[in-house]
Design a protein around this motif. Structure first.
Motif, PDB file in Angstrom:
ATOM      1  N   ALA A   7       0.836  -1.192   0.000  1.00 57.06           N
ATOM      2  CA  ALA A   7       0.000   0.000   0.000  1.00 57.06           C
ATOM      3  C   ALA A   7       0.875   1.248   0.000  1.00 57.06           C
ATOM      4  CB  ALA A   7      -0.894  -0.005   1.220  1.00 57.06           C
ATOM      5  N   GLY A   8       0.263   2.371  -0.323  1.00 57.22           N
ATOM      6  CA  GLY A   8       1.026   3.617  -0.283  1.00 57.22           C
ATOM      7  C   GLY A   8       1.109   4.224  -1.664  1.00 57.22           C
ATOM      8  N   SER A   9       1.748   5.373  -1.736  1.00 54.23           N
ATOM      9  CA  SER A   9       1.730   6.084  -3.008  1.00 54.23           C
ATOM     10  C   SER A   9       2.802   5.540  -3.949  1.00 54.23           C
ATOM     11  CB  SER A   9       1.973   7.554  -2.757  1.00 54.23           C
ATOM     12  OG  SER A   9       3.265   7.702  -2.265  1.00 54.23           O
ATOM     13  N   GLY A  10       2.640   5.817  -5.249  1.00 53.89           N
ATOM     14  CA  GLY A  10       3.553   5.300  -6.262  1.00 53.89           C
ATOM     15  C   GLY A  10       4.969   5.789  -6.049  1.00 53.89           C
ATOM     16  N   LYS A  11       5.914   4.864  -6.175  1.00 55.84           N
ATOM     17  CA  LYS A  11       7.323   5.215  -6.080  1.00 55.84           C
ATOM     18  C   LYS A  11       7.700   5.909  -7.380  1.00 55.84           C
ATOM     19  CE  LYS A  11      10.273   1.618  -6.295  1.00 55.84           C
ATOM     20  NZ  LYS A  11      10.837   0.390  -5.738  1.00 55.84           N
ATOM     21  N   GLN A  12       8.343   7.039  -7.313  1.00 54.09           N
ATOM     22  CA  GLN A  12       8.744   7.742  -8.532  1.00 54.09           C
ATOM     23  C   GLN A  12       9.841   6.954  -9.230  1.00 54.09           C
ATOM     24  OE1 GLN A  12       7.674  10.699  -9.977  1.00 54.09           O
ATOM     25  NE2 GLN A  12       5.971  10.514  -8.555  1.00 54.09           N
ATOM     26  N   ALA A  13       9.686   6.756 -10.536  1.00 47.94           N
ATOM     27  CA  ALA A  13      10.751   6.083 -11.272  1.00 47.94           C
ATOM     28  C   ALA A  13      11.930   7.035 -11.379  1.00 47.94           C
ATOM     29  CB  ALA A  13      10.251   5.731 -12.656  1.00 47.94           C
ATOM     30  N   SER A  14      13.122   6.500 -11.161  1.00 44.71           N
ATOM     31  CA  SER A  14      14.280   7.379 -11.231  1.00 44.71           C
ATOM     32  C   SER A  14      14.555   7.713 -12.703  1.00 44.71           C
ATOM     33  CB  SER A  14      15.487   6.694 -10.620  1.00 44.71           C
ATOM     34  OG  SER A  14      15.979   5.753 -11.533  1.00 44.71           O
ATOM     35  N   GLU A  15      15.216   8.813 -12.912  1.00 47.55           N
ATOM     36  CA  GLU A  15      15.578   9.256 -14.264  1.00 47.55           C
ATOM     37  C   GLU A  15      16.364   8.168 -14.990  1.00 47.55           C
ATOM     38  OE1 GLU A  15      15.625  11.897 -16.585  1.00 47.55           O
ATOM     39  OE2 GLU A  15      13.754  12.250 -15.528  1.00 47.55           O
ATOM     40  N   GLU A  16      17.113   7.388 -14.186  1.00 50.90           N
ATOM     41  CA  GLU A  16      17.997   6.407 -14.801  1.00 50.90           C
ATOM     42  C   GLU A  16      17.358   5.037 -14.904  1.00 50.90           C
ATOM     43  OE1 GLU A  16      19.110   7.982 -11.811  1.00 50.90           O
ATOM     44  OE2 GLU A  16      19.689   9.688 -13.059  1.00 50.90           O
ATOM     45  N   ALA A  17      16.078   4.919 -14.593  1.00 57.31           N
ATOM     46  CA  ALA A  17      15.458   3.592 -14.635  1.00 57.31           C
ATOM     47  C   ALA A  17      15.828   2.905 -15.954  1.00 57.31           C
ATOM     48  CB  ALA A  17      13.954   3.723 -14.508  1.00 57.31           C
ATOM     49  N   TRP A  18      16.183   1.633 -15.865  1.00 56.09           N
ATOM     50  CA  TRP A  18      16.717   0.926 -17.046  1.00 56.09           C
ATOM     51  C   TRP A  18      15.768   0.967 -18.228  1.00 56.09           C
ATOM     52  CZ3 TRP A  18      13.874  -3.044 -19.006  1.00 56.09           C
ATOM     53  CH2 TRP A  18      12.911  -3.616 -18.157  1.00 56.09           C
ATOM     54  N   TRP A  19      14.462   0.991 -17.957  1.00 57.78           N
ATOM     55  CA  TRP A  19      13.494   0.876 -19.050  1.00 57.78           C
ATOM     56  C   TRP A  19      13.288   2.199 -19.779  1.00 57.78           C
ATOM     57  CZ3 TRP A  19       9.640   4.211 -17.748  1.00 57.78           C
ATOM     58  CH2 TRP A  19       9.451   4.463 -16.392  1.00 57.78           C
ATOM     59  N   ARG A 261      13.526  -3.668  -6.527  1.00 59.40           N
ATOM     60  CA  ARG A 261      14.241  -3.494  -7.794  1.00 59.40           C
ATOM     61  C   ARG A 261      13.297  -2.793  -8.778  1.00 59.40           C
ATOM     62  NH1 ARG A 261      12.174  -8.757  -7.851  1.00 59.40           N
ATOM     63  NH2 ARG A 261      11.519  -9.461  -9.928  1.00 59.40           N
ATOM     64  N   GLU A 262      13.893  -2.256  -9.829  1.00 56.41           N
ATOM     65  CA  GLU A 262      13.111  -1.442 -10.759  1.00 56.41           C
ATOM     66  C   GLU A 262      12.347  -2.331 -11.740  1.00 56.41           C
ATOM     67  OE1 GLU A 262      15.618   1.802 -11.526  1.00 56.41           O
ATOM     68  OE2 GLU A 262      13.867   2.878 -10.761  1.00 56.41           O
ATOM     69  N   LEU A 263      11.028  -2.436 -11.534  1.00 57.43           N
ATOM     70  CA  LEU A 263      10.187  -3.260 -12.402  1.00 57.43           C
ATOM     71  C   LEU A 263       9.446  -2.345 -13.357  1.00 57.43           C
ATOM     72  CD1 LEU A 263       8.780  -5.564  -9.585  1.00 57.43           C
ATOM     73  CD2 LEU A 263      10.679  -6.042 -11.137  1.00 57.43           C
ATOM     74  N   THR A 264       8.912  -2.923 -14.415  1.00 57.53           N
ATOM     75  CA  THR A 264       8.169  -2.073 -15.341  1.00 57.53           C
ATOM     76  C   THR A 264       6.946  -2.791 -15.892  1.00 57.53           C
ATOM     77  OG1 THR A 264       8.427  -0.530 -17.196  1.00 57.53           O
ATOM     78  CG2 THR A 264       9.448  -2.674 -17.470  1.00 57.53           C
ATOM     79  N   TYR A 265       5.897  -2.000 -16.099  1.00 57.98           N
ATOM     80  CA  TYR A 265       4.721  -2.472 -16.832  1.00 57.98           C
ATOM     81  C   TYR A 265       4.673  -1.686 -18.129  1.00 57.98           C
ATOM     82  CZ  TYR A 265       2.694  -3.978 -12.273  1.00 57.98           C
ATOM     83  OH  TYR A 265       2.438  -4.553 -11.064  1.00 57.98           O
ATOM     84  N   VAL A 266       4.420  -2.400 -19.237  1.00 59.90           N
ATOM     85  CA  VAL A 266       4.146  -1.686 -20.478  1.00 59.90           C
ATOM     86  C   VAL A 266       2.784  -2.153 -20.988  1.00 59.90           C
ATOM     87  CG1 VAL A 266       5.610  -3.332 -21.785  1.00 59.90           C
ATOM     88  CG2 VAL A 266       4.899  -1.206 -22.860  1.00 59.90           C
ATOM     89  N   GLY A 267       1.881  -1.200 -21.113  1.00 59.92           N
ATOM     90  CA  GLY A 267       0.510  -1.545 -21.470  1.00 59.92           C
ATOM     91  C   GLY A 267       0.287  -1.520 -22.968  1.00 59.92           C
ATOM     92  N   GLU A 268      -0.460  -2.522 -23.438  1.00 57.48           N
ATOM     93  CA  GLU A 268      -1.002  -2.435 -24.794  1.00 57.48           C
ATOM     94  C   GLU A 268      -2.347  -1.731 -24.636  1.00 57.48           C
ATOM     95  OE1 GLU A 268      -2.631  -5.121 -28.530  1.00 57.48           O
ATOM     96  OE2 GLU A 268      -2.956  -5.738 -26.478  1.00 57.48           O
ATOM     97  N   LEU A 375      15.609   4.488 -33.647  1.00 58.62           N
ATOM     98  CA  LEU A 375      16.529   4.225 -32.536  1.00 58.62           C
ATOM     99  C   LEU A 375      17.166   5.479 -31.939  1.00 58.62           C
ATOM    100  CD1 LEU A 375      18.483   0.948 -33.420  1.00 58.62           C
ATOM    101  CD2 LEU A 375      16.630   1.264 -31.790  1.00 58.62           C
ATOM    102  N   ALA A 376      17.070   6.598 -32.624  1.00 59.62           N
ATOM    103  CA  ALA A 376      17.634   7.813 -32.020  1.00 59.62           C
ATOM    104  C   ALA A 376      16.574   8.604 -31.255  1.00 59.62           C
ATOM    105  CB  ALA A 376      18.282   8.690 -33.095  1.00 59.62           C
ATOM    106  N   LEU A 377      15.330   8.120 -31.275  1.00 59.51           N
ATOM    107  CA  LEU A 377      14.264   8.838 -30.556  1.00 59.51           C
ATOM    108  C   LEU A 377      14.432   8.668 -29.048  1.00 59.51           C
ATOM    109  CD1 LEU A 377      11.160   7.738 -32.708  1.00 59.51           C
ATOM    110  CD2 LEU A 377      12.230  10.008 -32.678  1.00 59.51           C
ATOM    111  N   PRO A 378      13.960   9.651 -28.277  1.00 58.15           N
ATOM    112  CA  PRO A 378      14.035   9.501 -26.817  1.00 58.15           C
ATOM    113  C   PRO A 378      12.926   8.576 -26.314  1.00 58.15           C
ATOM    114  CG  PRO A 378      13.123  11.667 -27.427  1.00 58.15           C
ATOM    115  CD  PRO A 378      13.413  10.948 -28.704  1.00 58.15           C
ATOM    116  N   GLY A 379      13.290   7.588 -25.525  1.00 62.61           N
ATOM    117  CA  GLY A 379      12.288   6.674 -24.983  1.00 62.61           C
ATOM    118  C   GLY A 379      12.708   5.236 -25.178  1.00 62.61           C
TER     119      GLY A 379
END
Ligand code: NOJ
Length: 548
Positions: A7-19, A261-268, A375-379
């Motif tokens: 429970a609790g508020s969302g952890k901010q993803a760090s700028e350097e998050a691998w994803w 650890r830094e996990l990620t969800y990517v939604g379709e 591949l040169a786009l940001p993201g």
């Protein structure tokens, strides 16, 4: 491992998050590599080819569904969300794969299918055996039909693969299936469903995976009254993208954030506008959502620029990154889309599955250029297996071999998605071109060997080498590009050319036939999709230049 309270508020993803800038390679498992000669790709086959993926230079893998399944929609009809299908090697093979991928520094995303399960799922079998109104039926969306004898479906919604979205069961009730009748939709207004998926998420996070791709993430909740939709040629807003959906992903985010650890969800996520999409990637919801506008853009400079601007403006406003892609297992391969020279016959059932004449060579040139543009786009970037080989769509599969439910549900009028799912060629010759020792579940055409992995590694001009070079450059430039915004540069009198700059790197793409003389001030060419001779970039090509 889990730490602390979910429970609790969302952890901010760090700028350097691998994803944030990862390049993820989609493995459509049954078509990747077959270790046991049954004609279907499997996890040991994938594990045996991991070195090829590290050589290619991707950061991670999105693994298509591999749970026990009758495979009516190739794994998107799940019978047990917590296990791995024995045909793919079962749980031991999965754990071995995960360990081997991690040992090579590759992240692993699984594909979670929360909108529906298989009609063979134990919950659905119990629901069929239980009476109308029972708690067993409440996990799904059962309703009485309309009309005097209740023989008409409860509403007018069509199924995603053709036909109605409703099927009648023996006692006369109907159940909702947004896709095939073999894929009953869960009732996400029932807390038992949400609890079940909490358990599923934790189960796989506890095993060590790095995230999930979420299948049709916008669909989970339907309008509570299931009303008719007045105009079925338009996006059916009663069937999807309902306001309560965001509570589901807030809950899922809290689960991900409870791990150290830094996990990620990517939604379709298929929603009408980019601002709708941005709502899914708020800091306390999904980390990423696929941005499909570029995939759906024709090969045209203005269309590409517009799609990029719309994505950057719209998603950046949510404070996260854009997740770009040009292909996946649901659309025609990029070479074929960009090589389309004839009118669309419409038989593909979607603009990204158009049918008609194709100039494969032109498509190849454009697809190679599109890769550098991408591949040169940001993201983050999502690649689909086989695009690194420049594989075209297999458009002439024999009808008897087609397996996509779209083919049968459309009354054999739409070919569907099999043509981008034909098993990969690894060797120029031999049994199923090196895919496995026992044939392949979809027939490979004779020309497939010309695109074989082994063959392409021998040729530095191959598309595979282009991908490897581009990915290695992207990696080498990572620090230079990190956090850098994209800035368009004008090229007078050349509306067919796009040039953008990021962190000292210039990406230039010629969309038309005409070549472009690269101004000396743009810097040194470090990578190009076609040879740059005497500072001249040919038409239908792209290059990266390093300033200074
Ligand atoms: C989207 C998946 O990408 C597609 O392959 C599948 O058929 C549908 N969702 C239904 O799960």
């Amino acid at each position: 491992m889990a730490t602390g309270d979910a429970a609790g508020s969302g952890k901010q993803a760090s700028e350097e998050a691998w994803w944030h800038d990862a390049v993820i390679y989609q493995v459509y498992l049954r078509s990747f590599a077959d270790s046991d000669g049954d004609g279907v790709g499997d996890i040991p086959g994938l594990s045996s080819r991991l070195d090829n993926l590290t050589r290619l230079g991707v950061d991670g893998i999105w693994l298509s569904p591999c749970h026990p399944s009758p495979d009516l929609d190739h794994g998107y009809d799940v019978v047990d969300y917590t296990d791995i299908d024995a045909r793919y090697g079962g749980m031991p093979a999965f754990q071995e794969f995960l360990d081997q991928a991690h040992a090579r520094g590759l992240k692993v995303l699984m594909d979670i299918v929360p909108n529906h399960c298989s009609a063979a799922h134990p919950w659905f079998l119990k629901a069929l055996a239980a009476p109308p109104g029972s708690p067993e039926r409440e996990r799904f969306i059962f309703r009485d039909g309309r009309g005097p004898d209740r023989s008409l479906p409860p509403n007018n919604w069509p199924g995603g693969f053709g036909g109605s979205a409703w099927t009648r069961v023996d006692d006369g009730q109907w159940y909702l299936h947004t896709f095939d009748p073999g894929q009953p939709d869960f009732n996400w207004r029932n807390p038992k469903v949400a609890d079940h998926f909490d358990h599923v998420l934790r189960r796989w996070f506890d095993r060590g995976i790095d995230g999930f791709r979420i299948d049709v993430a916008h669909l989970l909740l339907k309008h509570p009254d299931l009303p008719d939709w007045p105009d079925l040629t338009m996006y059916n807003a009663h069937q999807q993208n309902q306001p309560g959906i965001h509570d589901v992903y807030r809950r899922w985010r809290r689960i991900a954030d409870s791990y150290d650890r830094e996990l990620t969800y990517v939604g379709e996520v298929w929603v009408p506008t980019v601002s709708d999409l941005a709502k899914y990637v708020q800091p306390d919801e999904l980390h990423q959502a696929f941005y499909f506008d570029l995939l759906y853009s024709p090969w045209d400079a203005a269309a590409f620029r517009e799609a990029v601007d719309r994505g950057l403006d719209g998603i950046a406003s949510a404070g996260t990154i854009v997740s770009w892609t040009l292909g996946n297992h649901d659309v025609h391969r990029v070479v074929t889309r960009y090589g389309r020279v004839g009118p669309d016959t419409g038989a593909g059932g979607s603009p990204a599955r158009s049918r008609g004449a194709v100039d494969v060579r032109l498509g190849e040139q454009r697809a190679r250029a599109a890769l550098l543009f991408l591949l040169a786009l940001p993201g983050s970037i999502y690649l689909y297996q086989g695009e690194e080989l420049g594989l075209p769509e297999v458009q002439d599969l024999p009808d008897h071999a087609r397996q996509d439910p779209i083919w049968s549900r459309s009354g054999h009028t739409e070919h569907g998605r099999d043509g981008c799912r034909v098993p990969l060629p690894w060797r120029k010759t031999g049994s199923s071109f090196g895919f496995g020792a026992g044939g392949s579940w979809l027939p490979q055409p004779d020309w497939f060997g010309d695109y074989a992995v082994e063959q392409q590694w021998l040729d530095v001009d191959s598309t595979l080498w282009l991908y490897a070079r581009a990915l290695s450059n992207r990696r080498a430039l990572r620090d230079r590009l990190a956090g850098e915004a994209l800035e368009w540069m004008a090229v007078p009198d050349r509306p067919d050319v796009l040039v953008y700059r990021r962190g000292g790197v210039i990406c230039v793409t010629t969309f038309g036939d005409a070549a472009l003389d690269l101004p000396a001030g743009w810097g040194r060419v470090i990578c190009s999709s076609a040879p740059v001779v005497d500072g001249r970039l040919p038409g239908a090509a792209a290059a990266w230049l390093l300033i200074g």
